[in-house]
Design a protein around this motif. Structure first.
Motif, PDB file in Angstrom:
ATOM      1  N   HIS A   5       1.104   4.474  -3.002  1.00 35.26           N
ATOM      2  CA  HIS A   5       0.892   5.885  -2.705  1.00 35.26           C
ATOM      3  C   HIS A   5       2.149   6.727  -2.868  1.00 35.26           C
ATOM      4  CE1 HIS A   5      -3.155   5.208  -1.334  1.00 35.26           C
ATOM      5  NE2 HIS A   5      -2.727   4.202  -0.608  1.00 35.26           N
ATOM      6  N   ASP A   6       3.297   6.104  -3.040  1.00 39.18           N
ATOM      7  CA  ASP A   6       4.555   6.838  -3.174  1.00 39.18           C
ATOM      8  C   ASP A   6       5.315   6.355  -4.405  1.00 39.18           C
ATOM      9  OD1 ASP A   6       6.900   8.238  -2.906  1.00 39.18           O
ATOM     10  OD2 ASP A   6       7.171   7.758  -0.787  1.00 39.18           O
TER      11      ASP A   6
ATOM     12  N   SER B 142       0.834  -1.196   0.000  1.00 42.49           N
ATOM     13  CA  SER B 142       0.000   0.000   0.000  1.00 42.49           C
ATOM     14  C   SER B 142       0.868   1.245   0.000  1.00 42.49           C
ATOM     15  CB  SER B 142      -0.948  -0.001   1.196  1.00 42.49           C
ATOM     16  OG  SER B 142      -0.236   0.116   2.404  1.00 42.49           O
TER      17      SER B 142
END
Length: 87
Positions: free
Chosen positions: A24-25, A20
């Motif tokens: 997101h990065d 996750s």
């Protein structure tokens, strides 16, 4: 060493926290890809390409992610607060 929870699904191990975080990065994901490709340049070293290793959560992928996380912590400026993972 930090504790990272693992999830067992359909006979394979996935690391939800790292997966996750990687979604997101994108910079962290690219750092992990660079480390993976530098350490495992051919199929003699690792069985899968980065994208497949990410999908299956292989040990090589997890090591590359751990390396990217360690590098990010080392390269952070003094006093810079690192973002917490979004779960």
């Amino acid at each position: 060493m930090t504790y990272v929870p693992f999830s067992f699904q359909l006979g394979r191990v996935t690391n939800r926290w790292n997966m996750s975080m990687m979604q997101h990065d994108p910079r962290l994901r690219e750092a992990a890809r660079a480390i993976y490709e530098a350490c495992y340049p051919s199929d003699e070293w690792a069985q899968f390409a980065f994208d497949e290793a990410e999908r299956y959560g292989t040990v090589h992928y997890r090591q590359a992610v751990d390396g990217a996380l360690a590098a990010r912590a080392c390269l952070a400026a003094a006093g810079e607060q690192l973002a917490l993972p979004v779960t």
